[in-house]
Design a protein around this motif. Structure first.
Motif, short mmCIF file in Angstrom:
data_model
loop_
_atom_site.label_atom_id
_atom_site.label_comp_id
_atom_site.label_asym_id
_atom_site.label_seq_id
_atom_site.Cartn_x
_atom_site.Cartn_y
_atom_site.Cartn_z
N ASP A 108 0.83 -1.21 0.00
CA ASP A 108 0.00 0.00 0.00
C ASP A 108 0.87 1.26 0.00
O ASP A 108 0.44 2.32 -0.48
N GLU A 125 1.48 1.94 -3.63
CA GLU A 125 0.24 2.47 -4.22
C GLU A 125 0.05 3.93 -3.83
O GLU A 125 -0.40 4.75 -4.65
N ALA A 126 0.41 4.28 -2.60
CA ALA A 126 0.32 5.68 -2.17
C ALA A 126 1.29 6.54 -2.98
O ALA A 126 0.99 7.70 -3.31
N ARG A 149 -0.30 7.47 -6.22
CA ARG A 149 -1.28 8.55 -6.05
C ARG A 149 -0.58 9.89 -5.84
O ARG A 149 -1.05 10.93 -6.34
N GLN A 150 0.54 9.88 -5.13
CA GLN A 150 1.28 11.12 -4.91
C GLN A 150 1.79 11.68 -6.23
O GLN A 150 1.74 12.90 -6.46
N ALA A 200 0.47 11.18 -9.24
CA ALA A 200 -0.68 11.69 -9.98
C ALA A 200 -1.12 13.04 -9.45
O ALA A 200 -1.44 13.97 -10.22
N ALA A 201 -1.11 13.19 -8.13
CA ALA A 201 -1.51 14.46 -7.52
C ALA A 201 -0.54 15.57 -7.89
O ALA A 201 -0.95 16.71 -8.17
N ARG A 204 -1.26 16.64 -11.39
CA ARG A 204 -2.56 17.29 -11.53
C ARG A 204 -2.58 18.69 -10.91
O ARG A 204 -3.24 19.59 -11.43
#
Length: 381
Positions: free
Chosen positions: A33, A36-37, A40-41, A43-44, A47
């Protein structure tokens, strides 16, 4: 030694361990996990940031520093690359094969290492392969083969095909006594025990994140001993390999004075965001703890395989992480073990069982029970 409670807590961060007996680490580490975090970091950051490359370059240099600490090197001795091939190629490309043109390596090297040096033959390289003896290459073989004509000794730390572990420090001493270089491939070991490139006295070290470093494919590291960096100028280069990356001077080739001169292009930023938390996770567990857990499981598994009368390609003294058992039909054995919920792999006539810190004695017992039902497909002692 980690307690059962600590192992249980660690396992909770790897969802696949709830579904499978995961002994596939020699091919791909389990997804956590934390990684996976990291996805996401990344992608953030893409973005939301007004200048994402500023953030990404900071992450890139942060990973370089973290990996340097992991292997007891300095950050300027580490290049971030996309694969082991991308780390080996610029070194092979930069070396000259004039008076010293021999390359000495064992038959148990991964094809990547062998193929790259074989590709240097048109440039004068003379490749000498050392034959294995009972799934090992004794150090004495290197003593006989390495001489004053030897340019470099590529060496696998743990062989992908049989789990054999090389005596790295002894072979480095043999190479250096003859004035040769040593290039260590740590891909099948890095992440399973402490690594100290200075204590091992290697000149080059390459590894990647997708196996025991528990990260994604598409990311690797190259260590180059500081004294060698500026003596090597590969003709394979990139804008990221220059002294001033953002000078954008089209007409000037000015290689970096540090290990960045061996990098091949824009950094694989998504992979960097995934690899850093995996590296931090291992460092948090403690590499001595990781090594002790793997050795305990490997020893129990190898004893169990002996009790079943299965022939092992891995020397009985192995402390892991990879154990390879011989099969009469490796593909059929693999299919049968997968059907029993095991994640394992094969190479040639061997079924590979690869342990990591999150594996348990229950995993060992499950694997042995599955093997007991697969004895008709295994080579018996």
């Amino acid at each position: 030694m980690l307690t059962d409670e600590q192992i249980s807590e660690l396992r909770s961060h790897f969802p696949i361990l709830q579904e499978k007996t995961y002994l596939y680490n020699c091919s791909q580490g389990a997804l956590s996990d934390a990684v996976e975090a990291g996805m996401r970091q990344y992608a953030a950051s893409w973005r939301t940031s007004a200048a994402p490359w500023d953030e990404w370059m900071e992450a890139y240099e942060g990973l370089r520093c973290a990996f340097a600490r992991f292997i007891n090197a300095q950050p300027d001795e580490v290049a971030i690359v996309t694969s082991a091939s991308a780390g080996i190629n610029p070194i092979a490309n930069a070396l000259q094969f004039d008076g010293r043109n021999k390359v000495v390596m064992s038959e148990y090297e991964f094809p990547t290492m062998a193929h790259i040096w074989l590709a240097q033959r048109p440039r004068g390289a003379e490749i000498h392969f050392l034959d294995g003896v009972d799934n090992a290459v004794p150090t004495e073989c290197y003593e006989r083969a390495v001489d004053k004509r030897t340019r470099i000794v590529p060496l696998t730390q743990v062989s992908f095909v049989n789990g054999f572990r090389s005596d790295v420090a002894a072979i480095a001493q043999i190479a250096h006594a003859q004035g040769a270089l040593l290039f260590l491939d740590g891909y099948q070991d890095c992440g399973t025990r402490p690594v100290d490139v200075k204590a091992l006295d290697v000149d080059f070290f390459v590894t990647g994140t997708l196996k025991y470093l528990l990260g994604p494919p598409g990311l690797g590291f190259l260590y180059v001993r500081r004294e060698l960096i500026e003596t090597l100028t590969p003709t394979m280069t990139s804008w990221m390999a220059q002294r001033d990356v953002f000078a954008f001077n089209t007409k000037c080739l000015d290689p970096s004075p540090d290990a960045r001169r061996f990098e091949g292009g824009s950094p694989p930023i998504p992979n960097i965001y995934m690899a850093r938390p995996a590296l931090d996770l291992l460092a948090g567990v403690g590499m001595e703890n990781v090594a002790a857990q793997i050795a305990r499981l490997t020893g129990a598994f190898m004893q169990g395989a002996r009790d079943l009368g299965i022939t092992s390609k891995t020397p009985p003294s192995s402390v892991g992480p990879l154990v390879v058992l011989r099969a009469t039909d490796a593909a059929a054995a693999l299919a049968k073990l997968i059907a029993r919920g095991l994640a394992v792999s094969t190479r040639r006539d061997g079924v590979r069982f690869a342990f990591h810190v999150y594996n348990t004695m229950e995993d060992v017992n499950v694997a042995l029970a599955a093997l007991e039902d697969t004895l008709d497909l295994m080579v018996r002692a």
